[in-house]
Design a protein around this motif. Structure first.
Motif, PDB file in Angstrom:
ATOM      1  N   ARG A  75       0.814  -1.221   0.000  1.00  0.00           N
ATOM      2  CA  ARG A  75       0.000   0.000   0.000  1.00  0.00           C
ATOM      3  C   ARG A  75       0.844   1.265   0.000  1.00  0.00           C
ATOM      4  N   GLY A  76       2.172   1.136   0.042  1.00  0.00           N
ATOM      5  CA  GLY A  76       3.052   2.302  -0.037  1.00  0.00           C
ATOM      6  C   GLY A  76       3.514   2.825   1.296  1.00  0.00           C
ATOM      7  N   LYS A  77       3.329   2.076   2.369  1.00  0.00           N
ATOM      8  CA  LYS A  77       3.809   2.507   3.683  1.00  0.00           C
ATOM      9  C   LYS A  77       5.274   2.108   3.841  1.00  0.00           C
ATOM     10  N   ILE A  78       6.015   2.916   4.588  1.00  0.00           N
ATOM     11  CA  ILE A  78       7.408   2.593   4.902  1.00  0.00           C
ATOM     12  C   ILE A  78       7.420   1.857   6.236  1.00  0.00           C
ATOM     13  N   LYS A  88       7.230 -14.096  23.983  1.00  0.00           N
ATOM     14  CA  LYS A  88       6.238 -13.136  23.508  1.00  0.00           C
ATOM     15  C   LYS A  88       6.899 -11.822  23.117  1.00  0.00           C
ATOM     16  N   ARG A  89       7.861 -11.375  23.886  1.00  0.00           N
ATOM     17  CA  ARG A  89       8.578 -10.125  23.602  1.00  0.00           C
ATOM     18  C   ARG A  89       9.422 -10.260  22.341  1.00  0.00           C
ATOM     19  N   LYS A  90      10.104 -11.399  22.184  1.00  0.00           N
ATOM     20  CA  LYS A  90      10.930 -11.622  20.993  1.00  0.00           C
ATOM     21  C   LYS A  90      10.063 -11.706  19.733  1.00  0.00           C
ATOM     22  N   LEU A  91       8.896 -12.309  19.845  1.00  0.00           N
ATOM     23  CA  LEU A  91       7.989 -12.386  18.706  1.00  0.00           C
ATOM     24  C   LEU A  91       7.490 -10.994  18.315  1.00  0.00           C
ATOM     25  N   ARG A  92       7.213 -10.160  19.295  1.00  0.00           N
ATOM     26  CA  ARG A  92       6.770  -8.787  19.016  1.00  0.00           C
ATOM     27  C   ARG A  92       7.881  -7.971  18.369  1.00  0.00           C
ATOM     28  N   LEU A  93       9.124  -8.189  18.804  1.00  0.00           N
ATOM     29  CA  LEU A  93      10.253  -7.444  18.231  1.00  0.00           C
ATOM     30  C   LEU A  93      10.607  -7.929  16.821  1.00  0.00           C
ATOM     31  N   SER A  94      10.166  -9.116  16.445  1.00  0.00           N
ATOM     32  CA  SER A  94      10.484  -9.651  15.115  1.00  0.00           C
ATOM     33  C   SER A  94       9.664  -9.010  14.008  1.00  0.00           C
ATOM     34  N   LYS A  95       8.501  -8.481  14.342  1.00  0.00           N
ATOM     35  CA  LYS A  95       7.585  -7.977  13.319  1.00  0.00           C
ATOM     36  C   LYS A  95       8.013  -6.590  12.823  1.00  0.00           C
ATOM     37  N   MET A  96       7.604  -6.302  11.596  1.00  0.00           N
ATOM     38  CA  MET A  96       7.887  -4.995  11.000  1.00  0.00           C
ATOM     39  C   MET A  96       6.937  -3.965  11.605  1.00  0.00           C
ATOM     40  N   HIS A  97       7.434  -2.754  11.734  1.00  0.00           N
ATOM     41  CA  HIS A  97       6.681  -1.674  12.365  1.00  0.00           C
ATOM     42  C   HIS A  97       6.671  -0.479  11.411  1.00  0.00           C
ATOM     43  N   PRO A  98       5.532   0.186  11.223  1.00  0.00           N
ATOM     44  CA  PRO A  98       5.509   1.342  10.313  1.00  0.00           C
ATOM     45  C   PRO A  98       6.306   2.526  10.873  1.00  0.00           C
ATOM     46  N   VAL A  99       6.920   3.263   9.971  1.00  0.00           N
ATOM     47  CA  VAL A  99       7.687   4.452  10.350  1.00  0.00           C
ATOM     48  C   VAL A  99       6.701   5.553  10.707  1.00  0.00           C
TER      49      VAL A  99
END
Length: 146
Positions: free
Chosen positions: A93-96, A113-124
């Motif tokens: 969709r064009g998000k960074i 649970k914390r490591k799994l959360r840190l593995s995911k991509m996060h929008p800028v």
């Protein structure tokens, strides 16, 4: 027109005409502006004269005046900041998006649970968009994406 041994010859092109005598060859119109640049007119051989006349016969150059077209340059080619290019991606969709910090080392004391959360991509965040786009000028980004 030149006459040699009672025969008349017309010049083949705009090159200077040559007269042939029994002992030497001399250049008839050496002072013309389009004349050949030779160091000495005495060093011309009969073979050279024949080659000049043949080259003039084979490919006469037509004088066509075409206007000179100047193409303006677009400007400076922007450079991509390669370290930023490795850290940011663009979604469909064009998000960074970026990775989260804190998942490189000391993982034994972080729970799953914390490591799994840190593995995911996060929008800028929107406040950092201008900085990322400045570092990556050819990134295809939808600026209105939320």
């Amino acid at each position: 027109m030149a006459s040699v041994f009672g025969l008349r010859f017309t010049p083949l092109c705009s090159r200077p005409s040559f007269h042939v005598s029994h002992t030497s060859i001399r250049l008839a119109s050496f002072n013309k502006p389009n004349s050949l640049r030779l160091s000495s007119s005495h060093n011309i051989s009969g073979v050279g004269v024949a080659l000049l006349q043949k080259s003039c016969q084979i490919s006469p150059r037509p004088q066509v005046s075409t206007p000179l077209t100047v193409v303006a340059a677009k400007g400076y080619k922007m450079k991509t900041h390669k370290a930023s290019a490795k850290r940011f991606r663009v979604t469909g969709r064009g998000k960074i998006v970026r990775r989260r910090a804190g998942k490189q080392h000391l993982l034994y004391k972080k729970n799953t649970k914390r490591k799994l959360r840190l593995s995911k991509m996060h929008p800028v965040s929107r406040s950092d968009y201008d900085n990322v786009i400045g570092a990556l000028p050819y990134l295809k980004v939808n600026r209105q994406a939320q």
